[in-house]
Scaffold this active site. Sequence first.
Site, PDB file in Angstrom:
ATOM      1  N   CYS A   1       0.822  -1.218   0.000  1.00  0.00           N
ATOM      2  CA  CYS A   1       0.000   0.000   0.000  1.00  0.00           C
ATOM      3  C   CYS A   1       0.854   1.266   0.000  1.00  0.00           C
ATOM      4  CB  CYS A   1      -0.911   0.021   1.227  1.00  0.00           C
ATOM      5  SG  CYS A   1      -1.984  -1.406   1.376  1.00  0.00           S
TER       6      CYS A   1
ATOM      7  N   CYS B   1     -15.220   0.031   5.141  1.00  0.00           N
ATOM      8  CA  CYS B   1     -14.074  -0.456   4.359  1.00  0.00           C
ATOM      9  C   CYS B   1     -13.896   0.414   3.117  1.00  0.00           C
ATOM     10  CB  CYS B   1     -14.308  -1.899   3.906  1.00  0.00           C
ATOM     11  SG  CYS B   1     -14.734  -3.038   5.230  1.00  0.00           S
TER      12      CYS B   1
ATOM     13  N   HIS C   1      -8.639   2.801  -2.926  1.00  0.00           N
ATOM     14  CA  HIS C   1      -7.245   2.570  -2.530  1.00  0.00           C
ATOM     15  C   HIS C   1      -6.478   1.903  -3.665  1.00  0.00           C
ATOM     16  CE1 HIS C   1      -3.793   1.926  -0.180  1.00  0.00           C
ATOM     17  NE2 HIS C   1      -4.194   0.952   0.621  1.00  0.00           N
TER      18      HIS C   1
END
Lengths: 388, 146
Positions: free
Chosen positions: A87, A207, A333
């Site tokens: 990430c 989420c 993301h």
Amino acid sequence: MPRPVFIAGVGLTPFGKFADQGLRSLGRRAALDALADAGATPADIEMISCGSARSGILQGRESGVGQLVGWELGIKGVPVYNLKAFCASGTSALNVAYMAIAGGFHDIALVVGVEKMSQRSGKGRTLTSDGMEVEGDLGFAPPAMFAAGALQHMQRYGTTREQLAQVAVKNRQAAYHNPRAQYRDLITVDDVLNSRPVAGPLNLLDCCPTGDGGGAAVLASADGLRRLGGDAKPVRVAATIMRTGLYEQFKDLTSYQLDVETAKIAYETAGVGPEDVDLAEVHDAFTITEIIHCEDLGFCEKGKGGPAVTAGEFSLGGRLPVSPSGGLLTKGHPLGATGLAQVFELTEQLRGRSQARQVNGARVGLAHLNGGFQEGDMATSAVTILTA
Amino acid sequence: MTGLQPRGLSVAAYPGHNAVDHQIIEDLGNGPVLVASECPRCGLVRYPPRELCPDDLTVMRTIPLSGHGILHQAVRVDLAPVGFVAPYWIAHIDLPEGVRVYAPLSWDGDGDPPIGLEVTYSIGIVRTEPEEILGPIFRPLGKAGG
């Protein structure tokens, strides 16, 4: 002594699910915007640093994403570094470019982060992370890992389900003002509580969504800045600290010691403390993680993150706005792009160009990301501090 | 018990990793058991198993884990990754050898499984896709396992 390094320009695509976009087009668009913002031409770029985490497994483009974006822009004959740190891949790319300029090897660098996450099999199912092969085969996907932390935080500190949900509500309120965010409709605590259960106390709206996107920044030394023609105020990279995991066997599920230590180094490097931070973008992949990160970064007392969110302390207009872009929870993301999206938000805020979500008088911005897992613990921590 | 070999976790699903990287189950002479690594020099125990002691780089030896553990935290999963059927429980479990393992938990009691619950395990199929994979499945101590 490292030379001062500045962000001369930034670019960011909208985040979303784009069937007609790929690594090339997303990276190109972000990079072109960053070059224009910096007043740079492709010929000014002395190196490229590129972060993308899953391009191999998702697009069959394991290597050379930085070369690909450079080729799109006509950047030739320069060194290219491709970084993969889960990430934190985009932040890793920023870190490498910073070192190259601070060390005096280059004066102007293009940093790119790009990812296309919507193109994958198993749509609608949770995506496991690299470094979680053992956990994944046993049924531990990332939501379950962080759900365990949420439960422990609730049991130990009295954090409530509603406080978790309020993080998602707060970040939607910020995203409402961000045209690049994927989900901008306002939501309520009840919307979060009534969304589809995922793991433990975490529901779908706790989420971050799947997303595609690209981000870019042009970094420059003082000499490099003088060669560029950008009108926008440069922002100083006061600290970019990356560290690998501590791999604690009995780790505390409610705190990441790696982040605590990494933040301490970043604060010392930048010569500021958490009390000086005017805004922050943190790794809010889940509502609970924003609370834990705020505590670990020193924005509030340990265990007090939930009440601080409810009190509006981390909202736009609060004492320390967190995720003023809407964060990962609203943007999505796209792993390689996320770090550059954080840098985009901080840079624009520190320049005073964030319009309706502007944090007035912002002088110090902090970005935080974790990256991946190893032995059940975080594999990477990255803390970046930018100053006006 | 199935006819599957106790190979621990999937290797084929993760090209580039070798069997040792994911071998959490081994047959040490009395059937398949959950294993960890112990450093013969400093006594450090690590899970999942690894080749070298991270503290002194000594080659570690494989030790069986007793499997009699204490529940540290459990989570009910309602949105299942590929190869799992929701809902199911997964858990962090502390073992007396000094490691914390994470594994499926068989739980059909009222409410959530209580922290501090004494548990043990048996080997079973933990994942069905992309191939069947054997692993530890924990259950409350005293409850019959499969």
